[in-house]
Write a protein that holds these residues in place. Structure first.
Motif, mmCIF file in Angstrom:
data_model
loop_
_atom_site.group_PDB
_atom_site.id
_atom_site.type_symbol
_atom_site.label_atom_id
_atom_site.label_comp_id
_atom_site.label_asym_id
_atom_site.label_seq_id
_atom_site.Cartn_x
_atom_site.Cartn_y
_atom_site.Cartn_z
ATOM 1 N N ARG A 149 0.793 -1.225 -0.125
ATOM 2 C CA ARG A 149 -0.049 0.085 -0.184
ATOM 3 C C ARG A 149 0.818 1.221 0.126
ATOM 4 O O ARG A 149 0.511 2.195 -0.387
ATOM 5 N N ARG A 150 2.215 1.161 0.514
ATOM 6 C CA ARG A 150 2.968 2.213 0.419
ATOM 7 C C ARG A 150 3.477 2.508 -0.793
ATOM 8 O O ARG A 150 4.322 3.700 -0.866
ATOM 9 N N MET A 151 3.605 1.564 -1.626
ATOM 10 C CA MET A 151 4.357 1.909 -2.915
ATOM 11 C C MET A 151 3.763 2.789 -3.656
ATOM 12 O O MET A 151 2.244 2.763 -3.869
ATOM 13 N N PRO A 152 4.316 3.602 -4.596
ATOM 14 C CA PRO A 152 3.601 4.554 -5.454
ATOM 15 C C PRO A 152 3.063 4.291 -6.400
ATOM 16 O O PRO A 152 1.972 4.759 -6.700
ATOM 17 N N ASP A 153 3.382 3.295 -7.132
ATOM 18 C CA ASP A 153 2.432 2.577 -8.312
ATOM 19 C C ASP A 153 2.977 1.095 -8.806
ATOM 20 O O ASP A 153 4.012 0.621 -8.059
ATOM 21 N N ALA A 154 2.460 0.731 -10.070
ATOM 22 C CA ALA A 154 2.657 -0.502 -10.658
ATOM 23 C C ALA A 154 2.796 -1.605 -9.616
ATOM 24 O O ALA A 154 3.872 -2.430 -9.678
ATOM 25 N N VAL A 155 1.951 -1.823 -8.791
ATOM 26 C CA VAL A 155 1.696 -2.753 -7.790
ATOM 27 C C VAL A 155 0.338 -3.754 -8.542
ATOM 28 O O VAL A 155 -0.624 -3.234 -8.628
ATOM 29 N N PRO A 156 0.592 -5.089 -9.068
ATOM 30 C CA PRO A 156 -0.204 -5.723 -9.538
ATOM 31 C C PRO A 156 -1.204 -6.182 -8.389
ATOM 32 O O PRO A 156 -0.667 -6.402 -7.154
ATOM 33 N N PRO A 157 -2.504 -6.420 -8.517
ATOM 34 C CA PRO A 157 -3.544 -6.736 -7.461
ATOM 35 C C PRO A 157 -3.420 -8.197 -7.023
ATOM 36 O O PRO A 157 -3.014 -8.919 -7.672
ATOM 37 N N GLY A 158 -3.751 -8.384 -5.622
ATOM 38 C CA GLY A 158 -3.838 -9.638 -5.167
ATOM 39 C C GLY A 158 -2.689 -10.528 -4.883
ATOM 40 O O GLY A 158 -2.695 -11.662 -4.696
ATOM 41 N N VAL A 159 -1.508 -9.769 -4.555
ATOM 42 C CA VAL A 159 -0.237 -10.396 -4.343
ATOM 43 C C VAL A 159 -0.411 -11.284 -3.169
ATOM 44 O O VAL A 159 -0.121 -12.335 -3.176
ATOM 45 N N PRO A 160 -0.948 -10.581 -2.203
ATOM 46 C CA PRO A 160 -0.915 -11.308 -0.570
ATOM 47 C C PRO A 160 -1.823 -12.513 -0.821
ATOM 48 O O PRO A 160 -1.634 -13.589 -0.354
ATOM 49 N N GLU A 161 -3.035 -12.503 -1.570
ATOM 50 C CA GLU A 161 -3.983 -13.454 -1.624
ATOM 51 C C GLU A 161 -3.067 -14.654 -2.473
ATOM 52 O O GLU A 161 -3.468 -15.933 -2.102
ATOM 53 N N ARG A 162 -2.450 -14.396 -3.696
ATOM 54 C CA ARG A 162 -1.795 -15.322 -4.347
ATOM 55 C C ARG A 162 -0.988 -16.281 -3.374
ATOM 56 O O ARG A 162 -0.861 -17.678 -3.337
ATOM 57 N N LEU A 163 -0.423 -15.794 -2.393
ATOM 58 C CA LEU A 163 0.840 -16.304 -1.567
ATOM 59 C C LEU A 163 -0.176 -17.094 -0.229
ATOM 60 O O LEU A 163 0.325 -18.336 0.004
ATOM 61 N N SER A 164 -1.501 -16.377 0.028
ATOM 62 C CA SER A 164 -2.147 -17.144 0.850
ATOM 63 C C SER A 164 -2.587 -18.604 0.495
ATOM 64 O O SER A 164 -2.775 -19.224 1.437
ATOM 65 N N GLU A 165 -2.950 -18.573 -0.648
ATOM 66 C CA GLU A 165 -3.397 -19.828 -1.427
ATOM 67 C C GLU A 165 -2.361 -20.914 -1.355
ATOM 68 O O GLU A 165 -2.679 -22.183 -1.649
ATOM 69 N N ARG A 166 -1.182 -20.619 -1.431
ATOM 70 C CA ARG A 166 -0.028 -21.666 -1.357
ATOM 71 C C ARG A 166 0.442 -21.869 0.089
ATOM 72 O O ARG A 166 1.271 -22.877 0.113
ATOM 73 N N ALA A 167 -0.355 -21.311 1.248
ATOM 74 C CA ALA A 167 0.350 -21.323 2.325
ATOM 75 C C ALA A 167 -0.258 -22.421 3.351
ATOM 76 O O ALA A 167 -1.660 -22.553 3.097
ATOM 77 N N ARG A 168 0.422 -23.103 4.118
ATOM 78 C CA ARG A 168 -0.199 -23.958 5.099
ATOM 79 C C ARG A 168 0.647 -23.709 6.567
ATOM 80 O O ARG A 168 1.702 -23.221 6.571
ATOM 81 N N VAL A 169 -0.009 -23.973 7.505
ATOM 82 C CA VAL A 169 0.605 -24.001 8.870
ATOM 83 C C VAL A 169 1.124 -25.400 9.174
ATOM 84 O O VAL A 169 0.259 -26.064 9.211
ATOM 85 N N LEU A 170 2.403 -25.362 9.320
ATOM 86 C CA LEU A 170 3.002 -26.420 9.747
ATOM 87 C C LEU A 170 4.116 -26.337 10.694
ATOM 88 O O LEU A 170 5.338 -25.993 10.308
ATOM 89 N N PRO A 171 3.705 -26.409 12.072
ATOM 90 C CA PRO A 171 4.937 -26.180 13.194
ATOM 91 C C PRO A 171 6.144 -26.945 13.245
ATOM 92 O O PRO A 171 5.910 -28.040 12.546
ATOM 93 N N VAL A 172 7.078 -26.605 13.780
ATOM 94 C CA VAL A 172 8.337 -27.617 14.089
ATOM 95 C C VAL A 172 7.684 -28.262 15.011
ATOM 96 O O VAL A 172 7.403 -27.958 16.059
ATOM 97 N N PRO A 173 8.006 -29.762 14.918
ATOM 98 C CA PRO A 173 7.660 -30.757 15.814
ATOM 99 C C PRO A 173 8.504 -30.497 17.258
ATOM 100 O O PRO A 173 9.753 -30.327 17.238
ATOM 101 N N VAL A 174 7.682 -30.556 18.365
ATOM 102 C CA VAL A 174 8.390 -30.655 19.605
ATOM 103 C C VAL A 174 8.714 -31.842 19.981
ATOM 104 O O VAL A 174 8.165 -32.881 20.024
#
Length: 368
Positions: A149-174
């Motif tokens: 949001r702080r960048m002046p221009d030329a930011v494609p839409p939906g970048v965080p959403e693209r990364l969210s679709e690839r993400a999973r929560v996987l803790p380090v095993p204790v």
């Protein structure tokens, strides 16, 4: 499985500090069906490590043959793929032990967008993302949104959403608590354990303030002061030593057997940190039966019921909770078994199967 049939996986860890080392060692041990090729760098010189690892590995990775990559978020994966065409097309799992959007900056440090961008580009270049907690994932995505949001221009839409679709929560095993040879040490309800780094981000000064407030209430207790510390020792540690020297039963890094014994002996384990993405030392102590007392923030609401959390940054609230536990008795132990090795290895197996296309059976976890 024959070696020729085993998937070849590059394990890239650019900062082999305690938790990173434990994760890498456990992963290699748990999945012998993978032909692991490990490249690691020492856990020091943070800014050079996070930006310079492609140069450090420039010759070592030349011509390396592999089927997939597992890299930590300290690795500049995007640059490595550009420098080594053989790595560019490999499926990659980018693993976040931490993220630079939610990491506190010390008084002597200058905030820079560079470490954040290394992780953003690394995440964009990887097909699979994993985070050790939901807090880690969410704070990374929220930080990325704020940055874009702080960048002046030329930011494609939906970048965080693209990364969210690839993400999973996987803790380090204790790792399961060690089974003592000579019997389990008797629990000492008045023994307060600190088992963290003695550095600014863990806020040891708040712990020292709470102990002083606790003493002002007339409460007696004992202390086990573990974890690595810089030289010279920080002011908070020197304050505690001077004020409570007669009450300290352990002070410094101790052998693993002694460490495990103290985890089983301690009544209470305390965190006062300003950042925590999973909190392995707290989980280890909780798995051994010590009662956790943690800030009501960061990753902790995912792990501990409300009665084990106090308002973050409030030394008086921490002292009051300690006073209550020391006076009225300890609450029940917290069940953290869902984060132990046996519970988490199947999820790790699925993630690595998605990455390699091979069916993997984790080895039985070793008991320390």
């Amino acid at each position: 499985m024959n070696r020729e049939m085993r998937p070849r996986v590059l394990l890239l860890s650019a900062y082999r500090a305690d938790s990173h080392a434990a994760w890498a060692d456990a992963l290699v041990t748990a999945f012998p069906g993978i032909d692991w090729q490990r490249f690691e760098l020492p856990g020091r010189h943070f800014r050079w490590r996070i930006r310079g690892n492609p140069i450090s590995w420039l010759d070592a990775l030349e011509g390396v043959q592999a089927d997939a990559i597992v890299a930590t978020s300290m690795v500049d994966l995007a640059t490595l793929r550009g420098l080594h065409p053989t790595l560019a097309a490999l499926p990659a799992l980018y693993y976040f032990h931490e993220n630079q959007f939610a990491y506190p900056v010390g008084e002597q440090q200058v905030r820079s967008v560079e470490p954040q961008m290394v992780q953003v580009y690394g995440a964009l270049s990887a097909g699979h993302l994993a985070f050790n907690s939901a807090f880690n994932r969410d704070s990374f995505l929220d930080g990325l949104r704020a940055l874009l949001r702080r960048m002046p221009d030329a930011v494609p839409p939906g970048v965080p959403e693209r990364l969210s679709e690839r993400a999973r929560v996987l803790p380090v095993p204790v790792a399961p608590p060690r089974r003592p040879d000579g019997g389990t040490p008797e629990r000492d309800p008045g023994l307060i354990l600190w088992n963290h780094r003695w550095e600014y981000d863990k806020r040891p000064e708040l712990f020292a303030e709470a102990l002083e407030r606790l003493t002002a209430r007339g409460r007696d207790f004992r202390l086990a002061l573990l974890g690595p510390r810089p030289e010279p020792p920080p002011d908070a540690l020197q304050r505690i030593r001077q004020r409570f020297g007669a009450w300290i039963v352990a002070d410094g890094r101790v052998p693993r057997e002694e460490y495990d014994a103290l985890l089983r002996r301690a009544g209470i384990v305390v965190s006062s940190t300003a950042h925590e993405f999973q909190g392995l030392s707290m989980l280890e102590a909780s798995a051994a039966g010590a009662r956790p007392l943690v800030p009501d923030a960061l990753c902790y609401p995912e792990q501990y019921p409300r009665e084990y959390r106090y308002p973050a940054g409030d030394s008086e609230a921490l002292a009051a909770r300690l006073d209550g536990w020391l006076t009225d008795g300890l609450p029940p132990p917290v069940d953290v078994s869902t984060l132990e090795t046996t519970a988490l290895l199947p999820a790790w197996a699925r993630a690595l199967e998605d990455l390699t296309g091979s069916v993997l059976s984790p080895a039985p976890p070793a008991v320390r």
